[in-house]
Design an enzyme around this catalytic site. Structure first.
Site, PDB file in Angstrom:
ATOM      1  N   ARG A  79       0.851  -1.204   0.000  1.00 42.31           N
ATOM      2  CA  ARG A  79       0.000   0.000   0.000  1.00 42.31           C
ATOM      3  C   ARG A  79       0.882   1.248   0.000  1.00 42.31           C
ATOM      4  NH1 ARG A  79      -1.741   1.574   4.643  1.00 42.31           N
ATOM      5  NH2 ARG A  79      -2.428  -0.475   5.309  1.00 42.31           N
ATOM      6  N   TYR A 104     -16.699  17.952 -14.398  1.00 44.16           N
ATOM      7  CA  TYR A 104     -17.056  16.539 -14.383  1.00 44.16           C
ATOM      8  C   TYR A 104     -18.093  16.270 -13.285  1.00 44.16           C
ATOM      9  CZ  TYR A 104     -16.475  11.502 -13.886  1.00 44.16           C
ATOM     10  OH  TYR A 104     -16.701  10.162 -13.803  1.00 44.16           O
ATOM     11  N   ASP A 121      -7.789  20.007 -13.089  1.00 44.03           N
ATOM     12  CA  ASP A 121      -8.124  18.707 -13.675  1.00 44.03           C
ATOM     13  C   ASP A 121      -7.759  18.799 -15.152  1.00 44.03           C
ATOM     14  OD1 ASP A 121      -9.328  16.525 -14.903  1.00 44.03           O
ATOM     15  OD2 ASP A 121     -11.119  16.580 -13.639  1.00 44.03           O
ATOM     16  N   LYS A 145      -8.552   7.890 -18.879  1.00 45.33           N
ATOM     17  CA  LYS A 145      -8.874   8.477 -20.175  1.00 45.33           C
ATOM     18  C   LYS A 145      -7.661   8.460 -21.107  1.00 45.33           C
ATOM     19  CE  LYS A 145     -12.604   9.011 -17.788  1.00 45.33           C
ATOM     20  NZ  LYS A 145     -12.981  10.236 -17.087  1.00 45.33           N
TER      21      LYS A 145
HETATM   22  C1  LIG Z   1     -13.470  10.573 -15.796  1.00 42.81           C
HETATM   23  C2  LIG Z   1     -13.130  11.886 -15.221  1.00 42.81           C
HETATM   24  C3  LIG Z   1     -12.858  12.034 -13.855  1.00 42.81           C
HETATM   25  C4  LIG Z   1     -12.969  10.885 -12.865  1.00 42.81           C
HETATM   26  O1  LIG Z   1     -12.016   9.918 -13.101  1.00 42.81           O
HETATM   27  P1  LIG Z   1     -12.245   8.332 -12.827  1.00 42.81           P
HETATM   28  O2  LIG Z   1     -10.992   7.730 -13.314  1.00 42.81           O
HETATM   29  O3  LIG Z   1     -13.466   7.929 -13.587  1.00 42.81           O
HETATM   30  O4  LIG Z   1     -12.451   8.183 -11.362  1.00 42.81           O
HETATM   31  C5  LIG Z   1     -12.508  13.291 -13.404  1.00 42.81           C
HETATM   32  N1  LIG Z   1     -12.433  14.355 -14.247  1.00 42.81           N
HETATM   33  C6  LIG Z   1     -12.697  14.245 -15.559  1.00 42.81           C
HETATM   34  C7  LIG Z   1     -12.596  15.439 -16.420  1.00 42.81           C
HETATM   35  C8  LIG Z   1     -13.062  13.016 -16.096  1.00 42.81           C
HETATM   36  O5  LIG Z   1     -13.337  12.929 -17.399  1.00 42.81           O
END
Ligand SMILES: *Cc1c(COP(=O)(O)O)cnc(C)c1O
Length: 379
Positions: free
Chosen positions: A46, A98, A170, A195
């Site tokens: 961990r 998001y 983000d 992504k």
């Molecule tokens: C998908 C996404 C998230 C969340 O990420 P996960 O890997 O699904 O937990 C946060 N911000 C944006 C812009 C996203 O597209």
């Protein structure tokens, strides 16, 4: 080092025990110690895992940061940043972001006494106005999901620095290939590595990148104390994904531009949201802080009925109807019922997200085939 070279070599050292050129998947929970307290830097998985260490090094390098941390999902990375705060602290967040980030803030962290103010961050002055003595964090996303709004990272960072407030960006939609917020003054970059970084729709993972060593220590402490760490197999998949990020992003951008222009000229299509149009309100800032415009876009039909939108959403063959984005294959999504359903309808509408908006994640297929698929669905 130039981007392409960095993506191939970031974090990649031959395995010390065998010379394996690819970082092995260290599928282990613990490490044998020579004597109490004498170890090779790894005690319990961990806290540390060599596959994760390699990826965290790669994360740092691809965002031009000093440190990277890997998490079991993008929201786990966001959650870790939120745990820097204490009850009574205030956060200023984008009003268009998001849905899962909004859900985490409003349904989990409000309960713990964190206060949120949502503003239109496309005007940096709105943030300056909203900052109070209790503000500890500004959270932005650019381009936003799904309306492709652009916020000026450098201008916002100037404001947060002056007020001693952390700025977290983000950067999921842009990917490090298009934009590097740390270079523009942000304190923390967050990615849903699910992504573009993973890039193949086969892993859930999140990342944080930062330059400040004390901040890294705090975030690492939360990572190991709260335990939202990714497994070694997932780290391996993202390490592999990063090696082709530049190749994929080039094609995502090329295809995105072609399809955005094609949609805009289509008689059945209404507004197209893509930050590469010269008349997009954020175009000048996008041009300044991004290297290209990416593969994400949204559009509305001239016929704004739900039936018309549903018809298109269920008629494509190459574009699969699914949440998520950033994989090699193209996806079509309906934010109002899918990715953004966790945002109350009045709030969505007020922010400009209509019930019939359709979002596309343009993959790296042949653009002509993608256009033919959309043409058929629109017909
Ligand atoms: C998908 C996404 C998230 C969340 O990420 P996960 O890997 O699904 O937990 C946060 N911000 C944006 C812009 C996203 O597209």
């Amino acid at each position: 080092m130039k981007t392409a070279t960095k993506y191939i070599h970031a974090g990649a050292e031959p395995d010390p025990s065998t010379g394996a050129i690819m970082t092995p998947i260290y599928q282990t929970s613990t490490y044998v110690q020579e004597a109490p307290g004498v170890n090779k830097g790894y005690e319990y998985a961990r806290s540390q895992n060599p596959t994760r260490t390699a990826l965290e090094e790669a994360y740092a390098q691809i965002e031009n940061g000093k440190f990277g941390l890997a998490f079991s999902s993008g929201v786990a990375a966001t959650d870790t940043v939120m745990k820097l705060l204490v009850p009574g602290d205030e956060v200023i967040a984008a009003n268009d972001m998001y849905g899962g980030t909004y859900r985490l803030f409003s349904k989990i962290y409000e309960k713990f006494g964190i206060q949120f103010t949502y503003v239109d961050t496309t005007h940096a002055a709105n943030i300056e106005q909203a900052i109070s003595a209790k503000t500890k964090l500004v959270w932005i996303e650019t381009p936003t999901n799904p309306l492709m709004n652009i916020s000026d990272i450098e201008a916002i960072a100037k404001i947060t620095k002056a007020k001693n407030v952390l700025l977290c960006v983000d950067n999921t939609f842009a990917s490090p290939y298009l934009q590097n917020p740390l270079d523009l003054g942000a304190d923390i970059v967050m990615h849903s590595a699910t992504k573009y970084l993973g890039g193949h729709s086969d892993v859930i993972q999140g990342a944080l990148m930062m330059n400040d060593a004390a901040l890294r220590e705090q975030l690492y402490f939360i990572q190991k104390s709260c335990g939202a760490v990714p497994g070694p197999m997932d780290c391996f998949l993202v390490l592999r994904g990063i090696k082709t990020l530049h190749l994929r992003m080039q094609r995502h951008c090329e295809n995105g531009a072609k399809i955005a222009h094609w949609l805009r000229n289509h008689p059945k299509v209404g507004k197209v949201y893509w930050c590469g149009f010269e008349d997009h309100p954020g175009y000048a800032i996008a041009k300044k802080q991004m290297r290209d415009f990416g593969g994400m876009l949204s559009f509305e039909l001239k016929d704004d009925s739900m039936e018309a939108a549903k018809k298109v959403l269920s008629s494509t063959k190459l574009f699969s109807l699914a949440e998520s984005l950033g994989g090699v294959e193209s996806l079509i999504n309906h934010p109002a019922t899918m990715t953004h359903a966790s945002i109350p309808r009045e709030k969505r509408i007020a922010n400009g997200l209509s019930d019939t908006l359709i979002r596309l994640s343009i993959g790296v297929e042949d653009a002509d085939d993608l256009i033919a698929d959309l043409e058929k669905a629109l017909a």
